[in-house]
Design a protein around this motif. Structure first.
Motif, short mmCIF file in Angstrom:
data_model
loop_
_atom_site.label_atom_id
_atom_site.label_comp_id
_atom_site.label_asym_id
_atom_site.label_seq_id
_atom_site.Cartn_x
_atom_site.Cartn_y
_atom_site.Cartn_z
N ARG A 191 23.38 -42.77 18.63
CA ARG A 191 23.62 -41.69 19.60
C ARG A 191 25.07 -41.68 20.08
N LYS A 229 25.68 -32.45 13.60
CA LYS A 229 24.86 -33.49 14.21
C LYS A 229 23.55 -33.65 13.43
N TYR A 232 17.35 -33.98 13.63
CA TYR A 232 16.04 -34.45 14.10
C TYR A 232 16.31 -35.69 14.95
N LYS A 233 15.64 -35.92 16.06
CA LYS A 233 14.53 -35.16 16.59
C LYS A 233 14.93 -34.72 18.00
N PHE A 234 14.71 -33.44 18.32
CA PHE A 234 15.13 -32.88 19.61
C PHE A 234 13.93 -32.56 20.49
N TYR A 241 18.43 -35.05 22.30
CA TYR A 241 17.60 -35.84 21.39
C TYR A 241 16.39 -36.42 22.13
N ASP A 242 15.37 -36.72 21.38
CA ASP A 242 14.04 -37.13 21.82
C ASP A 242 14.06 -38.01 23.09
N PRO A 250 17.88 -40.39 15.92
CA PRO A 250 18.32 -39.17 15.24
C PRO A 250 18.54 -39.42 13.74
N HIS A 298 13.08 -29.94 15.07
CA HIS A 298 14.14 -29.93 14.06
C HIS A 298 15.04 -28.71 14.28
#
Length: 449
Positions: A191, A229, A232-234, A241-242, A250, A298
């Protein structure tokens, strides 16, 4: 000019607008072809059964966007959540032949279609092109399974058919949610690298990039630089990001690669294959993600390509034109001619289409080339259409010749006007509203008995 989209839509419905995704406001020349590969299209049993009977919501959505701009849906293939759509400009239709679709299941040891690949192949101006949309197994530890599945898909597509294997096509595009992850580095390092746009640090540990150095069957695939960037994954409807408990690392799961057969031959022959012999060149003009779309976890990725082709086919198989001025007041005549080697069939037909038609079954009326023939000589033939079948409101239309043997449109007229009927248009409005219900099923596969 080819614009290719890959997007894991996470069972969502289409977004309100795809102008930027399809680059519809681009100042450059318009695209000749759109190739749209989706993964995780809603495939609950009720949805899937209705989608088999009718076009699914995503297909209808893209047809609605693109048909007013002069594109028709050339072909599509669906396997549960995997969907591949190809749209082309009218002008190219007579030069696209031998269209075939295929799908390969790899989920649940090949019995389930939640993972696998779907393909559409064709001859484009005499060159063989194949588009393959894949959804490979998820999770960090499944790299080998991803590679095994892709190799299996490559081997099984079009196997046993009188068609070149996928790797024998002049150009093969491979794209989809390939699910390769960033190995070794921890989530905080990944990240932080993304925040500082130090993507090159992460490229070295991208599982697909690493596999391309060791797996022989991947070495010939090309990809543009990952200067966007990881997609995945948002969290939904965000560019964050998640933040869930799982906190997925990511990754560049969504990719577009391509392979040019001549380049592979050139490399294997060590210079024996001269550039003059090469008849097709592929140039990547743009490889980007689209952060503004948030309907799934995604982000969609697009690749814009230039295909420079030396046409091996430059003459349409069929040339057709409306005879004289057309009016809804009287019967009309179509004149057409074919090249000597054209494999005609009694089940070929000529359709009348609005200029904004969406796909082959979108005809307003049609004539069988044999049943409705009124004259024939060595140079051309004539068929008629009845005044009763003409759209009484008139407007701008096209004629298309559909070949039953080739399962595609092989000739298309220039746009032309039909003069409206002088009588009331109420009857026409009613007819058009009901026309779809009255069309024969699968016209192109007319009952031969």
């Amino acid at each position: 000019r080819l614009h290719l989209v890959t997007w894991n839509v996470g069972t969502a419905s289409p977004p309100p607008d795809v102008t930027s995704l399809l680059q519809l406001n681009s100042l450059g020349p318009t695209m000749d072809m759109y190739v749209i590969g989706l993964q995780e299209v809603n495939s609950k049993i009720t949805n899937f059964l209705s989608d088999l009977a009718f076009d699914d919501p995503w297909s209808i959505f893209f047809m609605t966007v693109l048909s007013p701009l002069g594109y028709i849906k050339l072909s599509s293939v669906r396997m549960q959540g995997l969907l591949l759509l190809i749209f082309v400009k009218h002008m190219h239709l007579p030069f696209i032949r031998d269209i075939h679709t295929q799908f390969t299941r790899t989920g649940l040891y090949g019995y389930w279609g939640n993972k696998g690949g779907v393909s559409i192949r064709m001859s484009l101006y005499g060159h063989t092109i194949c588009f393959m949309n894949c959804h490979l197994p998820a999770h960090m530890e499944n790299t080998e399974q991803r590679l095994d599945d892709f190799e299996k898909i490559l081997e099984m597509q079009f196997e046993g058919e009188n068609i070149p294997s996928t790797l024998e096509h002049d150009v093969l595009f491979w794209f989809g949610d390939l699910n390769f992850r960033i190995a070794d580095y921890g989530i905080h390092f990944v990240r932080e690298s993304i925040n500082n746009k130090r993507f090159s640090l992460l490229w070295e540990k991208d599982q697909l990039n690493m596999a391309k150095k060791t797996e022989a069957f991947l070495k010939e695939f090309l990809e543009g630089p990952l200067q966007f960037k990881p997609t995945y994954k948002f969290d939904l409807y965000s560019d964050v990001y998640d933040t869930s408990e799982k906190k997925r690392k990511p990754a560049w799961t969504d990719r577009i690669l391509w392979r040019v057969k001549h380049l592979c031959q050139n490399a294997s022959k060590e210079g024996e294959f001269s550039e003059e012999e090469q008849t097709i060149f592929v140039t990547l003009n743009n490889y980007v993600s689209h952060m503004s779309y948030g309907i799934s976890d995604h982000k969609p990725v697009t690749g814009t390509f230039g295909l420079e082709l030396k046409p091996l086919v430059s003459v349409p198989l069929v040339v057709l034109n409306p005879e004289g001025k057309w009016s809804a007041e009287h019967d009309v005549v179509i004149r057409y001619s074919t090249v000597p080697e054209f494999p005609s069939s009694a089940w070929d037909w000529i359709g009348l289409f609005k200029v904004t038609f969406r796909h082959t079954n979108d005809y307003l009326t049609y004539a069988w080339v044999e049943d409705d023939e009124i004259s024939s000589d060595k140079d051309s033939k004539q068929v008629y259409m009845s005044a009763a079948e003409m759209p009484t409101m008139g407007g701008e239309f096209l004629l298309c010749y559909y070949s039953n043997n080739l399962q595609s449109i092989v000739g298309i007229s220039e746009p032309f006007q039909i003069q409206p009927s002088k009588t009331s248009t109420e009857k026409d409005l009613t007819q058009e509203e009901n026309s779809w219900m009255q069309k024969p099923d699968n016209l192109e596969s007319r009952d031969e008995s």
